[in-house]
Design a protein around this motif. Structure first.
Motif, PDB file in Angstrom:
ATOM      1  N   ILE A 293       0.830  -1.199   0.000  1.00 51.22           N
ATOM      2  CA  ILE A 293       0.000   0.000   0.000  1.00 51.22           C
ATOM      3  C   ILE A 293       0.868   1.253   0.000  1.00 51.22           C
ATOM      4  O   ILE A 293       0.622   2.197  -0.772  1.00 51.22           O
ATOM      5  N   LEU A 294       1.904   1.301   0.826  1.00 52.08           N
ATOM      6  CA  LEU A 294       2.814   2.434   0.829  1.00 52.08           C
ATOM      7  C   LEU A 294       3.498   2.586  -0.522  1.00 52.08           C
ATOM      8  O   LEU A 294       3.638   3.698  -1.047  1.00 52.08           O
ATOM      9  N   THR A 295       3.924   1.463  -1.095  1.00 47.15           N
ATOM     10  CA  THR A 295       4.587   1.493  -2.403  1.00 47.15           C
ATOM     11  C   THR A 295       3.661   2.055  -3.472  1.00 47.15           C
ATOM     12  O   THR A 295       4.068   2.868  -4.308  1.00 47.15           O
ATOM     13  N   ALA A 296       2.392   1.628  -3.441  1.00 45.08           N
ATOM     14  CA  ALA A 296       1.422   2.115  -4.432  1.00 45.08           C
ATOM     15  C   ALA A 296       1.205   3.620  -4.293  1.00 45.08           C
ATOM     16  O   ALA A 296       1.132   4.346  -5.289  1.00 45.08           O
ATOM     17  N   LEU A 297       1.143   4.102  -3.048  1.00 43.69           N
ATOM     18  CA  LEU A 297       0.945   5.541  -2.811  1.00 43.69           C
ATOM     19  C   LEU A 297       2.173   6.343  -3.207  1.00 43.69           C
ATOM     20  O   LEU A 297       2.065   7.459  -3.726  1.00 43.69           O
TER      21      LEU A 297
END
Length: 473
Positions: free
Chosen positions: A67-71
């Protein structure tokens, strides 16, 4: 209802390979950053530290990294990188930092409810777990949380004030709207076992309690009152120059020389600071001349014993640093000596507040750099040389961030342990709230408690000259 405060964006469109099943997890990750960022007094566009262990609890161990990577890949959030282009952190001191992309940070704030029941319950469970963990660390937290539920806010009056005095959708406006909404949830808290309901942020971190009461901007406190005391004002007991006083007490107790000292990679701090020069507010003169100066601590023998206190007894004279800070005049002393804003006195409230940020950024919590002094370090060294050497020695030993954590922890010990335990033991039914270095009480109760609380602070610091400043909200 669990609300996520996020910039109003088209997240499915912005996030590549958007996973609909993770929709609310994306929002909660953004909320976790945005909530801290918009509540920061220093900079609404600044970076905030994001505790990975806490994020794992909210998002799930297998989800938080994707999720952090996607953001990050979508440029919705940005990481803080040091001079080497690396996300730095120090275990137990500070986590990796992020911020909302400034391009999106000015968007309208949307209070988005977490509708999926299982996920809303997960967030509630994590909040409850955090409270239980806090109570294990300090049993007095339970009484403090209960006391919080008696403080209320005149919601409509506060909202009208914000809309009248702040431009809509500015960071100042949004921060206050969120603050009022969360404060209004305090009296709705249900702490019955198995039914805990906490629709607001509450945490105990490095000695401090963070709650809607501690995060409420000062200009909104005029609309607050305690349940059962609706017809009387509240009184704030504030400790002047608190961080400076707790710093001195920390030195005298040699807290940071214990075996539990934070492991701060000071060498990396110094190297990074030398690679990336920070523009200090109020800098004057030639930087080269300062860097050519000999380091105050260079060439001295530094035994593995604590350096002298910044307020050593021998310096307890009318013009000593101890005299000024115990009277609440530490900032005024340096403002005068440094000729802040080209004047030595009559500084406005706004100028003093601005100076405090510069003070900590240039003198107390800035990095230790060999053969270099900031402008305020030069001033401090000129007029208080013994204390200046001690301060530089401490920063070199502990690191600036480690020092800040230790001061905050000792401050928390006094307010959330000593004071709360005293009130719980002797005045169990008196409502109160604590905002970092101040205690707020109903006026009628404060009238007789001020003497007793002043005695607590005198005993803690072993100094009969120190006392709270009293102000009616």
């Amino acid at each position: 209802m669990i609300l996520a405060y996020v910039p109003d964006l088209d997240y499915p469109q912005l996030i590549e390979k958007f996973n609909p099943r993770w929709k609310e997890k994306y929002l909660w990750a953004v909320h976790s950053i945005f909530y801290q960022q918009i509540r920061s007094k220093k900079s609404f566009n600044g970076y905030v530290n994001l505790d990975s262990d806490l994020l794992k609890k909210y998002l799930g161990t297998n989800y938080y990294r994707p999720i952090l990577t996607a953001l990050l890949n979508s440029n919705i959030i940005e990481p803080y990188l040091n001079a080497k282009g690396v996300q730095s952190y120090s275990k137990g001191v500070f986590s990796k930092a992020y911020r909302i992309n400034p391009e999106y940070a000015t968007a309208r704030v949307k209070a988005t409810p977490i509708l999926k029941k299982t996920y809303a319950r997960k967030i509630t469970n994590v909040r409850t777990e955090l409270i239980k963990e806090a109570i294990k660390l300090n049993p007095n937290i339970q009484h403090e949380l209960l006391a919080l539920t008696y403080r209320k806010i005149r919601y409509r009056e506060a909202m009208d004030y914000i809309k009248t005095n702040y431009e809509e959708n500015t960071p100042q406006y949004n921060a206050r709207i969120i603050a009022v909404r969360e404060f209004n949830e305090l009296h709705k808290t249900d702490l019955s076992q198995g039914k805990e309901v906490l629709n607001y942020h509450f945490s105990f971190n490095k000695g401090r309690v963070y709650s809607p009461a501690s995060m409420l901007p000062r200009d909104l406190e005029q609309f607050t009152y305690f349940q059962g005391y609706e017809d009387e004002p509240s009184v704030c007991l504030d400790m002047p120059n608190s961080q400076l006083c707790f710093f001195d007490e920390l030195v005298k107790r040699s807290v940071f020389y214990s075996k539990n000292v934070c492991n701060v990679e000071q060498a990396n701090d110094v190297e990074e600071a030398e690679d990336k020069k920070v523009v200090h507010i109020g800098r004057k003169g030639s930087e080269k001349n300062r860097r050519d100066m000999e380091d105050l601590t260079k060439g001295e023998n530094h035994p593995p014993t604590p350096p002298p206190s910044l307020c050593v007894p021998l310096l307890n004279t009318p013009n000593s640093w101890r005299t000024f800070i115990r009277k609440g005049l530490g900032y005024e002393r340096i403002m005068k000596l440094h000729n802040w804003k080209d004047k030595t006195e009559n500084h406005t409230k706004e100028e003093r507040q601005e100076f405090k940020e510069v003070f900590f950024g240039q003198l107390f919590y800035n990095r230790y750099i060999p053969v270099y002094l900031t402008p305020l370090e030069e001033t401090f060294n000129k007029y208080h040389p013994t204390e200046a050497v001690a301060l530089r020695t401490i920063k070199r030993t502990l690191g600036n961030k480690g020092l800040a954590v230790q001061v905050q922890t000792l401050e928390g010990k006094f307010f959330h342990d000593t004071i709360v335990n005293y009130l719980k033991t002797n005045y169990k039914n008196v409502p109160f709230t604590i905002k970092h270095d101040s205690v707020t009480l109903p006026k009628s109760d404060a009238s007789y408690l001020i003497t007793e609380l002043n005695q607590l602070v005198k005993d803690f610091f072993n100094d009969n000259e120190i006392s709270f400043k009293v102000e009616e909200l």
